[in-house]
Design an enzyme around this catalytic site. Structure first.
Site, PDB file in Angstrom:
ATOM      1  CB  CYS A 298       5.391  49.892  22.985  1.00  0.00           C
ATOM      2  SG  CYS A 298       4.980  51.140  21.781  1.00  0.00           S
TER       3      CYS A 298
ATOM      4  CE  LYS B  51       5.028  36.831  12.092  1.00  0.00           C
ATOM      5  NZ  LYS B  51       3.711  36.737  12.772  1.00  0.00           N
TER       6      LYS B  51
ATOM      7  CD  GLU C 229       7.035  45.326  27.459  1.00  0.00           C
ATOM      8  OE1 GLU C 229       7.590  44.375  26.865  1.00  0.00           O
ATOM      9  OE2 GLU C 229       6.610  46.338  26.871  1.00  0.00           O
TER      10      GLU C 229
HETATM   11  P1  NAD Z   1       6.240  39.366  20.345  1.00  0.00           P
HETATM   12  O1  NAD Z   1       7.654  39.761  20.403  1.00  0.00           O
HETATM   13  O2  NAD Z   1       5.799  38.146  21.061  1.00  0.00           O
HETATM   14  O3  NAD Z   1       5.781  39.154  18.821  1.00  0.00           O
HETATM   15  C1  NAD Z   1       6.008  40.139  17.831  1.00  0.00           C
HETATM   16  C2  NAD Z   1       6.030  39.480  16.459  1.00  0.00           C
HETATM   17  O4  NAD Z   1       7.144  38.585  16.384  1.00  0.00           O
HETATM   18  C3  NAD Z   1       4.800  38.632  16.140  1.00  0.00           C
HETATM   19  O5  NAD Z   1       4.470  38.834  14.790  1.00  0.00           O
HETATM   20  C4  NAD Z   1       5.253  37.216  16.399  1.00  0.00           C
HETATM   21  O6  NAD Z   1       4.593  36.275  15.576  1.00  0.00           O
HETATM   22  C5  NAD Z   1       6.730  37.260  16.052  1.00  0.00           C
HETATM   23  N1  NAD Z   1       7.571  36.367  16.843  1.00  0.00           N
HETATM   24  C6  NAD Z   1       7.336  35.904  18.093  1.00  0.00           C
HETATM   25  N2  NAD Z   1       8.375  35.151  18.513  1.00  0.00           N
HETATM   26  C7  NAD Z   1       9.279  35.131  17.506  1.00  0.00           C
HETATM   27  C8  NAD Z   1      10.557  34.518  17.337  1.00  0.00           C
HETATM   28  N3  NAD Z   1      11.125  33.800  18.297  1.00  0.00           N
HETATM   29  N4  NAD Z   1      11.189  34.722  16.172  1.00  0.00           N
HETATM   30  C9  NAD Z   1      10.662  35.486  15.196  1.00  0.00           C
HETATM   31  N5  NAD Z   1       9.447  36.080  15.309  1.00  0.00           N
HETATM   32  C10 NAD Z   1       8.773  35.907  16.444  1.00  0.00           C
HETATM   33  O7  NAD Z   1       5.392  40.650  20.832  1.00  0.00           O
HETATM   34  P2  NAD Z   1       3.829  40.775  21.106  1.00  0.00           P
HETATM   35  O8  NAD Z   1       3.486  40.038  22.366  1.00  0.00           O
HETATM   36  O9  NAD Z   1       3.043  40.489  19.891  1.00  0.00           O
HETATM   37  O10 NAD Z   1       3.702  42.352  21.363  1.00  0.00           O
HETATM   38  C11 NAD Z   1       3.956  42.963  22.592  1.00  0.00           C
HETATM   39  C12 NAD Z   1       5.383  43.478  22.684  1.00  0.00           C
HETATM   40  O11 NAD Z   1       5.637  44.398  21.636  1.00  0.00           O
HETATM   41  C13 NAD Z   1       5.659  44.249  23.960  1.00  0.00           C
HETATM   42  O12 NAD Z   1       6.920  43.870  24.435  1.00  0.00           O
HETATM   43  C14 NAD Z   1       5.650  45.698  23.526  1.00  0.00           C
HETATM   44  O13 NAD Z   1       6.395  46.579  24.337  1.00  0.00           O
HETATM   45  C15 NAD Z   1       6.244  45.580  22.171  1.00  0.00           C
HETATM   46  N6  NAD Z   1       5.924  46.737  21.345  1.00  0.00           N
HETATM   47  C16 NAD Z   1       6.923  47.643  21.114  1.00  0.00           C
HETATM   48  C17 NAD Z   1       6.659  48.777  20.376  1.00  0.00           C
HETATM   49  C18 NAD Z   1       7.728  49.798  20.121  1.00  0.00           C
HETATM   50  O14 NAD Z   1       7.491  50.692  19.343  1.00  0.00           O
HETATM   51  N7  NAD Z   1       8.899  49.710  20.716  1.00  0.00           N
HETATM   52  C19 NAD Z   1       5.382  48.987  19.841  1.00  0.00           C
HETATM   53  C20 NAD Z   1       4.399  48.036  20.071  1.00  0.00           C
HETATM   54  C21 NAD Z   1       4.688  46.905  20.831  1.00  0.00           C
END
Ligand code: NAD
Length: 491
Positions: free
Chosen positions: A279, A171, A376
């Site tokens: 990240c 997804k 963050e």
């Molecule tokens: P997000 O958490 O908003 O979304 C990530 C995924 O989860 C998306 O596919 C989204 O559709 C889904 N999602 C959103 N809310 C949800 C919920 N309540 N229940 C289930 N699924 C849900 O993150 P984002 O804004 O897309 O990405 C940025 C974030 O990702 C930042 O916090 C960044 O630090 C983190 N990140 C972490 C790493 C790592 O390796 N630790 C790598 C890349 C990004």
């Protein structure tokens, strides 16, 4: 406007709700993506389960051959993939190419799966008895990924899962959906049977249907900390194996003996590259002792020189943010920090729209209690903190709830060693600002940056997508078959 569809069992599937997909550089919708409901999730898991039944029987060398072909196709289509990433994410084209190369390195690791999956064998553990162990795939694995690396983060997951013999349902982020369709095409061209790799687009509703589906054996998640925590709790409660990587607040510690020109160059790239939406971005500098004032001057000079613009312009060094909301959130953090007494040394607020632009921001004298430090920001905002000693800097880093990445800049091997051993962080760089492990190591943070036990890709990725079986065998000679088994354990 294009309509981006699911890819289930090898065919495009539409239907259901849709959501606009924006071009962040134009600040306007450029397409629409379908949002999967329970029905599409059901169809994808069913297609994957059917494909798994035969794919797990395919020989290791054939699986590796598919990965070799897929790897070559990724290289051949690098430009096309990078353009899709830049169009929906906004990052500059060279940076988009960079993420594809880093992701391809995971496929290169997966090409060696026959070697990596070798088991253990012990001859004659007892008289006439041998023992061995090997690893088997889990079944249908799911991946839920963030917007900031539309190609690389999914590539941390599916090549390894598939090479291990699993089927996969991805997804993608609903904000950057297009690249995953091209990835599905490339897998098909590489000879992967239909249904082994599926894409279901959607939002949180789709994600929740996937992580609780009884046909899914394991969930890999990468995204923000609150969602990572939710996914880990929900999917483990549903009996699944889960690795959920969360957000970050990465500190770079700069000691007075560091080469300050080099440190400022490296930290600038790590803080503002991809508009800080990584990240592993550096979002906090801890300047120790006399390093502080000269470092702030150098960082400010470099931040002011960064060229902000559309990612497709070769002169651009930093593109827009992902969305209008992200622009408002980032500017709001700078406003609030300023009101609380921080000094805005470089101010990137107020760039003209309609693109979702915020320029580089550099904040000094930030209170530890401000939201800009506690949360963050995920934007081009670099905060400078000051510490008197290395020990004080280590205490600051360890007090932070996140533990994804960190770096130290110094010319002292002894100080670097002390730092790398003392910090509660999963990935550490010494004079390296973004210490992302190579594909043949594993990627993951500590504390609120990872929920679960295994990191992604590399050896830990293989362990995550397989489970071990231990077999003990006895093949007695005909004559030795008679005689009753002992009732007691052999001594
Ligand atoms: P997000 O958490 O908003 O979304 C990530 C995924 O989860 C998306 O596919 C989204 O559709 C889904 N999602 C959103 N809310 C949800 C919920 N309540 N229940 C289930 N699924 C849900 O993150 P984002 O804004 O897309 O990405 C940025 C974030 O990702 C930042 O916090 C960044 O630090 C983190 N990140 C972490 C790493 C790592 O390796 N630790 C790598 C890349 C990004």
């Amino acid at each position: 406007m294009s309509l981006i569809q699911h890819r289930i069992g090898g065919v495009p599937v539409g239907g259901g709700r849709t959501l606009p997909v924006h071009d962040p550089a134009a600040g306007a919708p450029a397409g629409e993506v379908v949002l999967g409901r329970a029905a599409e999730v059901e169809a994808a898991v069913t297609a994957a389960a059917r494909a798994f039944a035969t794919w797990q029987e395919v020989s290791l060398s054939r699986r590796a051959r598919v990965m070799f072909a897929f790897r070559d196709l990724l290289e051949r289509h690098e430009d096309e993939l990078a353009r899709l990433v830049t169009a929906e994410h906004g990052k500059v084209l060279d940076d988009a190419r960079g993420e594809i190369v880093r992701g391809r390195e995971v496929v290169e690791f997966a090409c060696g799966i026959p070697q990596v999956l070798k088991g253990e064998y012990s001859d004659q553990v007892s008289s006439g008895v041998d023992a061995f162990s090997f690893r088997q795939p889990l079944g249908v694995c799911a991946g839920i990924v963030p917007f900031n690396f539309p190609v690389m983060v999914p590539l941390w997951m599916h090549p390894i899962a598939i090479a291990c013999g699993n089927a996969f349902v991805l997804k993608p982020s609903e904000r950057v959906p297009s690249a995953s369709g091209l990835i599905a095409d490339l897998y098909a061209e590489a000879g992967l049977p239909d249904g082994v790799f599926n894409v279901v687009h959607g939002d949180r509703e789709t994600a929740d249907a996937l992580i609780t589906h009884p046909g899914v054996a394991a969930v890999s998640f990468v995204g923000s900390t609150p969602v990572a925590r939710h996914v880990h709790a929900t999917a483990t409660a549903a009996g699944k194996r889960v690795q959920a990587l969360g957000g970050a607040k990465n500190h770079a510690v700069v000691l007075p003996d560091a080469d300050l020109e080099q440190a400022a160059d490296q930290i600038t790239a790590a803080a503002y590259g991809s508009a800080g939406q990584r990240c592993m971005a550096i979002s906090v500098v801890v300047a120790v002792g006399a390093a502080a004032d000269p470092l702030v001057d150098r960082l400010a000079e470099r931040a002011r020189a960064i060229k902000v613009g559309p990612g497709t312009d070769p002169a651009t060094e930093m593109g827009p943010l992902i969305s209008r909301d992200a622009r408002a959130r980032v500017a709001g953090h700078v406003d609030a920090a300023e009101k609380a007494g921080a000094k805005v040394v470089v101010d990137g607020r107020g760039l003209p729209g309609p693109g979702f632009y915020v320029g580089p921001c550099l904040l000094d004298e930030v209170g530890l209690g401000t939201a800009a430090y506690q949360e963050e920001i995920f934007g081009p905002v670099l905060i400078v903190l000051r510490a008197e000693t290395l020990e004080e800097a280590i205490a600051l880093v360890n007090a932070n709830p996140h533990g994804n990445g960190t770096a130290i800049f110094t010319s002292s091997g002894e100080a670097a060693r002390r730092y790398q051993r003392a910090v509660h962080v999963g990935m550490v760089g010494v004079n390296v600002p973004v210490p992302v492990p190579m594909a043949f190591y594993s990627f993951g943070g500590w504390k609120a940056s990872l929920f679960g036990d295994t990191h992604v890709h590399g050896p830990e990725g293989v362990r995550f997508y397989t489970r071990a079986k231990a077999v003990t065998t006895r093949w007695p000679r005909e004559t030795a078959l008679s005689g009753a088994g002992a009732m007691a354990f052999p001594t």
